[in-house]
Design an enzyme around this catalytic site. Structure first.
Site: not given
Ligand code: NAD
Length: 320
Positions: A40, A44-45, A66, A115, A154, A195
């Protein structure tokens, strides 16, 4: 109905594992005896989301973006790619980062899986359906997305990620799966992530007006995070390529959600109406026939119960 599939994994890489959904996924995997490398960049986390796992046997927290090539110390047999800003407030603030996470990040995570001969799962989204013209949405619907609208960073990144994942499977034989998550809520959401659920709970607990957008008659279908995590693990274990919808078909209007949260918190907040964002979908409801049939999965946690648990968590984490 509980999920059918149970398959054990030695080592899972969870990109975005310190986010909201990812942190619950890491917890579930560790509880099942799977070693986890959480990758991570904390864009956003928060590290706090996985602090209960740090020091537990098998858990590694690795800071990396990533979207740039990355390696992990030992090869995984499962790669779960969740890294991406997910809330509209976040991806509108981080548009290029979001496009890169869905494209370059997906490529890098796919290459790690390929891989390592690992199974790969992309956490895609109901946003690939855009402002849908079919209702409810099943996996055969191609969607209605504005490719240059503000949300496109997105929506289109996820659509491209789905295409990349599918092509990796067909061209290179990578064992891939696409899951389309619908709105998920629960503990560890950020109160200011924009949200509806965390916003309304934060406002209700503070006694502030709940800011409903538009007339509040737009609908969403809210899935409690434990159910979403169970669905992700069931899809990973099943071996299907997807895409498969994971969400709760119980649909409600945002106005009803606001009223419900006022009631459940015992708040005396009022409801205020604010402008609705551009391209905000009018309706959103998953058809989960495929998940029910193939994965024997469907949500178990009723909205009232899930909202109570989430409210309790927000009460215990003031200022979140
Ligand atoms: N929560 C929902 O309602 C929901 C709905 C549809 C899809 N999703 C998908 O689930 C996943 C997680 O969503 P979430 O709600 O937990 O969001 P979140 O923002 O809480 O979690 C996303 C995590 O990804 C990390 N991150 C972002 N870009 C990164 C990068 N380039 N390299 C490494 N880490 C990176 C952030 O730091 C964060 O910890 C996302 O891919 C989102 O699109 C979530």
């Amino acid at each position: 109905m509980g999920p059918l599939a149970s398959r054990t994994w030695e080592h899972a890489v969870v990109t975005g594992g310190s986010g909201f959904v990812g942190s619950h996924l890491c917890s579930a995997l560790i509880a099942a005896g799977t070693a986890v490398t959480c990758v991570d960049d904390f864009s956003t986390g928060r590290p706090a989301n996985v602090e209960h796992l740090v020091g537990r046997p098998g858990f590694t927290l690795q800071e990396a973006n990533v979207s740039r090539p990355f390696t992990v110390e030992r090869p995984p047999d499962l790669v779960l790619h969740l890294a991406s800003p997910a809330s509209p407030a976040d991806y509108l603030r981080l548009p290029l980062h979001t496009l890169e996470a869905g494209s370059l990040g997906t490529r890098n995570a796919l290459e790690l899986a390929h891989r390592s001969e690992a199974r790969f799962l992309l956490a895609s989204t109901s946003e690939v359906y855009g402002d849908p013209q079919e209702h409810p949405q099943n996996e055969r619907y191609w969607g209605h997305v504005n490719p240059v609208g503000p949300r496109s960073v997105y929506d289109e990144a996820k659509r491209f990620g789905e295409a990349f994942t599918t092509a990796h499977g067909t061209a290179l034989g990578t064992d891939t799966c696409v899951v389309r998550l619908f709105n998920t809520y629960g503990p560890r959401m950020r109160g200011h992530d924009g949200r509806a659920v965390p916003t309304f709970i934060r406002q209700a607990l503070a006694g502030d007006p709940l800011t409903v957008t538009g007339d509040g008659l737009q609908t969403r279908s809210l899935c409690y995070v434990d159910d979403t995590v169970a669905g992700i693990l069931a899809a990973a274990a099943h071996g299907m390529p997807g895409p498969v919808n994971l969400g709760n078909p119980a649909e409600l209007t945002m106005l009803d959600l606001a009223r419900w949260i006022i009631e459940l918190t015992g708040s005396d907040s009022e409801i205020g109406f604010v402008e609705r964002p551009t391209d905000d979908p009018a309706v959103r409801c998953p058809d989960i026939t495929l998940a029910r049939d193939k994965l024997q999965w469907e949500p178990q946690v009723a909205a009232e119960e899930g909202l109570r648990r989430t409210i309790d968590w927000f009460r215990a984490h003031p200022g979140n």
